[in-house]
Design an enzyme around this catalytic site. Structure first.
Site, PDB file in Angstrom:
ATOM      1  N   GLY A 147     -34.572 -21.284 -10.908  1.00  0.00           N
ATOM      2  CA  GLY A 147     -35.200 -22.612 -10.516  1.00  0.00           C
ATOM      3  C   GLY A 147     -34.607 -23.844 -10.674  1.00  0.00           C
ATOM      4  O   GLY A 147     -33.683 -24.309  -9.975  1.00  0.00           O
ATOM      5  N   ARG A 148     -34.878 -24.429 -11.946  1.00  0.00           N
ATOM      6  CA  ARG A 148     -34.414 -25.696 -12.570  1.00  0.00           C
ATOM      7  C   ARG A 148     -32.861 -26.068 -12.175  1.00  0.00           C
ATOM      8  O   ARG A 148     -32.404 -27.039 -11.779  1.00  0.00           O
ATOM      9  CB  ARG A 148     -34.704 -26.031 -13.749  1.00  0.00           C
ATOM     10  CG  ARG A 148     -36.237 -26.142 -13.754  1.00  0.00           C
ATOM     11  CD  ARG A 148     -36.897 -26.089 -15.028  1.00  0.00           C
ATOM     12  NE  ARG A 148     -36.852 -24.882 -15.558  1.00  0.00           N
ATOM     13  CZ  ARG A 148     -37.264 -24.371 -16.722  1.00  0.00           C
ATOM     14  NH1 ARG A 148     -38.044 -25.196 -17.404  1.00  0.00           N
ATOM     15  NH2 ARG A 148     -37.316 -23.073 -17.202  1.00  0.00           N
ATOM     16  N   ASP A 166     -55.913  -6.203 -10.177  1.00  0.00           N
ATOM     17  CA  ASP A 166     -57.332  -6.052 -10.002  1.00  0.00           C
ATOM     18  C   ASP A 166     -57.795  -4.705  -9.789  1.00  0.00           C
ATOM     19  O   ASP A 166     -56.596  -3.691  -9.933  1.00  0.00           O
ATOM     20  CB  ASP A 166     -57.571  -7.131  -8.878  1.00  0.00           C
ATOM     21  CG  ASP A 166     -59.169  -7.601  -8.794  1.00  0.00           C
ATOM     22  OD1 ASP A 166     -60.199  -6.605  -9.322  1.00  0.00           O
ATOM     23  OD2 ASP A 166     -59.502  -8.634  -8.734  1.00  0.00           O
ATOM     24  N   ILE A 167     -58.812  -4.526  -9.288  1.00  0.00           N
ATOM     25  CA  ILE A 167     -59.152  -3.064  -8.969  1.00  0.00           C
ATOM     26  C   ILE A 167     -58.369  -2.605  -7.980  1.00  0.00           C
ATOM     27  O   ILE A 167     -58.164  -3.175  -7.123  1.00  0.00           O
ATOM     28  CB  ILE A 167     -60.569  -2.546  -8.879  1.00  0.00           C
ATOM     29  CG1 ILE A 167     -61.174  -3.445  -7.924  1.00  0.00           C
ATOM     30  CG2 ILE A 167     -61.157  -2.861 -10.280  1.00  0.00           C
ATOM     31  CD1 ILE A 167     -62.632  -2.947  -7.402  1.00  0.00           C
ATOM     32  N   ASP A 199     -44.615 -14.657  -5.154  1.00  0.00           N
ATOM     33  CA  ASP A 199     -44.906 -14.126  -6.504  1.00  0.00           C
ATOM     34  C   ASP A 199     -46.249 -14.545  -7.073  1.00  0.00           C
ATOM     35  O   ASP A 199     -46.492 -15.634  -7.671  1.00  0.00           O
ATOM     36  CB  ASP A 199     -43.461 -14.951  -7.600  1.00  0.00           C
ATOM     37  CG  ASP A 199     -43.901 -14.914  -8.952  1.00  0.00           C
ATOM     38  OD1 ASP A 199     -44.432 -13.842  -9.287  1.00  0.00           O
ATOM     39  OD2 ASP A 199     -43.078 -15.649  -9.652  1.00  0.00           O
ATOM     40  N   LYS A 255     -48.179 -11.872  -8.682  1.00  0.00           N
ATOM     41  CA  LYS A 255     -48.601 -11.018  -9.791  1.00  0.00           C
ATOM     42  C   LYS A 255     -50.143 -10.477  -9.618  1.00  0.00           C
ATOM     43  O   LYS A 255     -50.948 -10.681 -10.519  1.00  0.00           O
ATOM     44  CB  LYS A 255     -48.184 -11.688 -11.184  1.00  0.00           C
ATOM     45  CG  LYS A 255     -46.925 -12.198 -11.263  1.00  0.00           C
ATOM     46  CD  LYS A 255     -46.784 -12.772 -12.583  1.00  0.00           C
ATOM     47  CE  LYS A 255     -45.208 -13.172 -12.985  1.00  0.00           C
ATOM     48  NZ  LYS A 255     -44.897 -14.615 -12.217  1.00  0.00           N
ATOM     49  N   ASP A 259     -40.593 -24.147  -7.458  1.00  0.00           N
ATOM     50  CA  ASP A 259     -41.529 -24.731  -8.470  1.00  0.00           C
ATOM     51  C   ASP A 259     -41.797 -26.049  -8.068  1.00  0.00           C
ATOM     52  O   ASP A 259     -41.602 -26.795  -9.220  1.00  0.00           O
ATOM     53  CB  ASP A 259     -41.289 -24.245  -9.854  1.00  0.00           C
ATOM     54  CG  ASP A 259     -41.119 -22.871  -9.932  1.00  0.00           C
ATOM     55  OD1 ASP A 259     -41.998 -21.941  -9.486  1.00  0.00           O
ATOM     56  OD2 ASP A 259     -40.236 -22.400 -10.943  1.00  0.00           O
ATOM     57  N   THR A 286     -42.728 -12.075 -20.401  1.00  0.00           N
ATOM     58  CA  THR A 286     -41.818 -12.514 -21.371  1.00  0.00           C
ATOM     59  C   THR A 286     -42.383 -13.629 -22.240  1.00  0.00           C
ATOM     60  O   THR A 286     -42.027 -13.729 -23.319  1.00  0.00           O
ATOM     61  CB  THR A 286     -40.478 -13.079 -20.969  1.00  0.00           C
ATOM     62  OG1 THR A 286     -40.879 -13.907 -19.680  1.00  0.00           O
ATOM     63  CG2 THR A 286     -39.579 -12.021 -20.279  1.00  0.00           C
ATOM     64  N   LYS A 345     -38.482 -18.376  -3.586  1.00  0.00           N
ATOM     65  CA  LYS A 345     -39.764 -17.651  -4.270  1.00  0.00           C
ATOM     66  C   LYS A 345     -40.774 -19.003  -4.430  1.00  0.00           C
ATOM     67  O   LYS A 345     -40.512 -19.995  -4.808  1.00  0.00           O
ATOM     68  CB  LYS A 345     -39.392 -17.284  -5.775  1.00  0.00           C
ATOM     69  CG  LYS A 345     -40.501 -16.758  -6.432  1.00  0.00           C
ATOM     70  CD  LYS A 345     -40.210 -16.229  -7.609  1.00  0.00           C
ATOM     71  CE  LYS A 345     -40.125 -17.258  -8.923  1.00  0.00           C
ATOM     72  NZ  LYS A 345     -41.614 -17.649  -9.403  1.00  0.00           N
TER      73      LYS A 345
HETATM   74  O1  C5P Z   1     -36.257 -22.984 -13.730  1.00  0.00           O
HETATM   75  P1  C5P Z   1     -36.039 -21.495 -14.068  1.00  0.00           P
HETATM   76  O2  C5P Z   1     -34.761 -21.017 -13.574  1.00  0.00           O
HETATM   77  O3  C5P Z   1     -36.303 -21.274 -15.472  1.00  0.00           O
HETATM   78  O4  C5P Z   1     -37.166 -20.800 -13.208  1.00  0.00           O
HETATM   79  C1  C5P Z   1     -37.554 -19.445 -13.361  1.00  0.00           C
HETATM   80  C2  C5P Z   1     -38.565 -18.670 -12.255  1.00  0.00           C
HETATM   81  O5  C5P Z   1     -38.850 -17.504 -12.717  1.00  0.00           O
HETATM   82  C3  C5P Z   1     -39.579 -19.636 -12.517  1.00  0.00           C
HETATM   83  O6  C5P Z   1     -40.397 -19.478 -11.410  1.00  0.00           O
HETATM   84  C4  C5P Z   1     -40.654 -18.585 -13.601  1.00  0.00           C
HETATM   85  O7  C5P Z   1     -41.789 -18.903 -13.696  1.00  0.00           O
HETATM   86  C5  C5P Z   1     -40.135 -17.320 -13.223  1.00  0.00           C
HETATM   87  N1  C5P Z   1     -40.132 -16.109 -14.284  1.00  0.00           N
HETATM   88  C6  C5P Z   1     -39.372 -16.380 -15.492  1.00  0.00           C
HETATM   89  N2  C5P Z   1     -39.779 -15.399 -16.474  1.00  0.00           N
HETATM   90  C7  C5P Z   1     -40.348 -14.375 -16.088  1.00  0.00           C
HETATM   91  C8  C5P Z   1     -41.058 -14.121 -14.963  1.00  0.00           C
HETATM   92  C9  C5P Z   1     -41.138 -15.532 -13.999  1.00  0.00           C
HETATM   93  O8  C5P Z   1     -38.860 -17.301 -15.483  1.00  0.00           O
HETATM   94  N3  C5P Z   1     -40.427 -13.237 -17.111  1.00  0.00           N
END
Ligand code: C5P
Length: 233
Positions: free
Chosen positions: A211-212, A65-66, A60, A62, A10, A120, A33
């Site tokens: 991610g983080r 569409d049709i 990712d 997502k 990200d 979510t 990702k």
């Molecule tokens: O930084 P973090 O570990 O929270 O990143 C989680 C990744 O998963 C991000 O790219 C976020 O957009 C993605 N994601 C999420 N929850 C979801 C779907 C995707 O955190 N329900």
């Protein structure tokens, strides 16, 4: 069963992304990702560049569409040689089947196709009052997962807390891709329903998306290795 930790890249620019990947030694190629932020900023060339470095890629984007549009878009993504892509199960079965067709390469191979059930970020009030879905959230999520399985998709993105339930409804082989992973000693940030990599390994999660806790760590390589070690044991 393939299980792995996927690092969410990200970052807003390609330069920052490649700088992050440069932390890893030449022989270590984490599964990564690429989401909308980076893809819309840098385009398919970024995907090709990361692929050329030897990483597996979950793209990712997502799609929703049709059926014909999704089929053709998936064919484009498949030609990028990515390893996993996703779509919204809300697009319904005809769209999901069309996506699979579009993804399948002339040699019969294709990336894994994963469904997003309910985001979510959608809460019960929005589900009922804006989307006009009276079915409770948990049942909606499981029904969307079942639709995805019946359409031939490989799995769903879900909370690690839902992974075991998804497997019990859709089968052991149905893949669970789970964000919301945190080390016991790392900040949750905006994630609310979280699980450690170790517990996720015991809870039916196949791919952890992190991610983080990795990208913002002082030593990202050590954080990544710790996640893999905790998850796979
Ligand atoms: O930084 P973090 O570990 O929270 O990143 C989680 C990744 O998963 C991000 O790219 C976020 O957009 C993605 N994601 C999420 N929850 C979801 C779907 C995707 O955190 N329900």
């Amino acid at each position: 069963m393939n299980q792995d930790v996927i690092i969410a890249l990200d970052f807003p620019t390609g330069a920052e992304t490649l700088q992050f990947l440069d932390h890893f030694p030449a022989g270590e190629k984490p599964y990564v990702k690429i989401g909308m932020e980076l893809f819309y900023a840098e385009g398919p060339d970024m995907v090709r560049a990361i692929k050329a470095r030897g990483h597996r890629i979950f793209l990712d984007l997502k799609l929703h569409d049709i059926p014909n549009t999704v089929k053709r878009a998936m064919a484009s993504l498949s030609r990028l040689d990515v390893d996993m892509v996703n779509l919204h199960a809300a697009g319904a079965s005809e769209m999901m089947r069309a996506a699979l067709e579009g993804l399948t390469r002339p040699d019969g191979s294709r990336p894994l196709l994963i469904a997003v059930t309910q985001l979510t970020s959608t809460n019960d009030a929005a589900l009922k009052n804006e989307l006009l879905i009276d079915t409770p959230m948990a049942e909606t999520v499981m029904t969307y997962a079942k639709n995805a399985a019946a359409s031939g998709l490989d799995g769903v993105v879900c909370s690690p807390l839902e992974a075991a339930g998804v497997k019990s409804v859709c089968g052991e082989k149905f893949v669970t891709v789970t964000p919301g992973i945190r080390f016991a000693d790392s900040a949750a940030g905006d994630q609310k329903r979280i699980m450690t990599p170790e517990l996720a390994g015991k809870s039916g999660c196949d791919y952890l998306v992190m991610g983080r806790p990795i990208t913002q760590a002082e030593d990202p390589v050590a954080a990544y290795r710790r996640a893999v070690q905790d998850f796979l044991g």
